[in-house]
Design a protein around this motif. Structure first.
Motif, PDB file in Angstrom:
ATOM      1  N   ILE A  84       0.839  -1.192   0.000  1.00 47.44           N
ATOM      2  CA  ILE A  84       0.000   0.000   0.000  1.00 47.44           C
ATOM      3  C   ILE A  84       0.880   1.251   0.000  1.00 47.44           C
ATOM      4  O   ILE A  84       1.752   1.396   0.850  1.00 47.44           O
ATOM      5  CB  ILE A  84      -0.926   0.025   1.234  1.00 47.44           C
ATOM      6  N   LEU A  85       0.612   2.168  -0.925  1.00 47.66           N
ATOM      7  CA  LEU A  85       1.356   3.417  -1.004  1.00 47.66           C
ATOM      8  C   LEU A  85       0.534   4.614  -0.532  1.00 47.66           C
ATOM      9  O   LEU A  85       1.091   5.608  -0.064  1.00 47.66           O
ATOM     10  CB  LEU A  85       1.817   3.673  -2.450  1.00 47.66           C
ATOM     11  N   ASN A  86      -0.798   4.521  -0.689  1.00 43.49           N
ATOM     12  CA  ASN A  86      -1.645   5.666  -0.355  1.00 43.49           C
ATOM     13  C   ASN A  86      -2.931   5.168   0.328  1.00 43.49           C
ATOM     14  O   ASN A  86      -3.941   4.921  -0.330  1.00 43.49           O
ATOM     15  CB  ASN A  86      -1.985   6.455  -1.629  1.00 43.49           C
ATOM     16  N   ARG A  87      -2.888   5.045   1.638  1.00 47.03           N
ATOM     17  CA  ARG A  87      -4.055   4.572   2.384  1.00 47.03           C
ATOM     18  C   ARG A  87      -5.204   5.576   2.338  1.00 47.03           C
ATOM     19  O   ARG A  87      -6.374   5.190   2.316  1.00 47.03           O
ATOM     20  CB  ARG A  87      -3.662   4.293   3.845  1.00 47.03           C
ATOM     21  N   LYS A  88      -4.886   6.863   2.326  1.00 48.01           N
ATOM     22  CA  LYS A  88      -5.934   7.887   2.295  1.00 48.01           C
ATOM     23  C   LYS A  88      -6.775   7.748   1.028  1.00 48.01           C
ATOM     24  O   LYS A  88      -8.002   7.885   1.072  1.00 48.01           O
ATOM     25  CB  LYS A  88      -5.328   9.279   2.370  1.00 48.01           C
TER      26      LYS A  88
END
Length: 224
Positions: A210-214
């Motif tokens: 995962i690079l961008n949880r938001k």
């Protein structure tokens, strides 16, 4: 008056109870490699499976041969207790997603301890309820969320689960992800590629990071 509702135990408290009654060093250790079967559907549970390392998938196979993944379990966790308590055979199959180590608690010992320790029984009652709640949530998502939203939810959930292993990766193939989110492999592969192009995730072989949880949360909330 005694409160007969299910106790609100945290995951830490649950693990503390399990470690108290089932100290891993006292039981036989069995190791499984990735994709090795831990138990098959219709087998009889010989004891409690205490997962002390790694992660597994629990699934049923549909008539067309596809897998429907019901749960992903990461260490430390226990499985098989439902079938021991009800004297029923497994209705699912469990396979290692990565190298797994299991401590086997003999059936007779497990049943004796549960029968004679109310806090241990309450712990397994809590686990049973949590499993049912998770399954309900999954069924609701299948009914109301599009595949893109289900994939975002699955990645967030799996990231949390696999995060406890310290590897930083989700060990899931495209086929396994499709079975987990109730989709077909082609659609799942396309959406994973889109997420990678949008720099939400990175992939390597059967590993996802995962690079961008938001952004995943934004996608999930869009369909809530």
């Amino acid at each position: 008056m005694k409160n007969n509702s299910v106790p609100e135990l945290s995951q830490k408290e649950i693990q503390e109870v399990l470690m108290k009654y089932f100290p891993p060093e006292e039981f036989e250790s069995i190791k499984f490699s990735r994709q090795q079967v831990i138990f098959y559907e219709k087998e009889t549970a010989e004891g409690l499976y205490f997962i002390t390392k790694g992660s597994i998938k629990i699934f049923v196979r549909k008539k067309d041969g596809r897998e429907e993944i019901l749960r992903v379990v990461t260490a430390p966790a226990v499985i098989g207790y439902k079938h021991l308590l009800t004297a029923t055979k497994f209705m699912t199959t469990a396979i290692a997603l990565e190298p797994v180590e299991v401590k086997m608690v003999p059936r007779e010992m497990f049943l004796y301890l549960v029968k004679n320790n109310s806090d241990l029984m309450e712990t397994f009652l809590t686990l049973l309820c949590l499993d049912d709640i998770e399954r309900e949530r999954q069924l609701i998502d299948f009914e109301y969320k599009p595949v893109r939203g289900r994939l975002a939810d699955a990645l967030l959930r799996l990231d949390k689960l696999f995060g406890s292993t310290g590897s930083g990766f989700i060990y899931f193939s495209r086929k396994e992800m499709a079975g987990y989110i109730g989709s077909v492999r082609e659609t799942t592969t396309r959406l994973i590629s889109e997420f990678r192009q949008e720099k939400i995730i990175d992939t390597s072989n059967n590993r996802i990071k995962i690079l961008n949880r938001k952004k995943l949360l934004d996608i999930s909330n869009l369909y809530s």
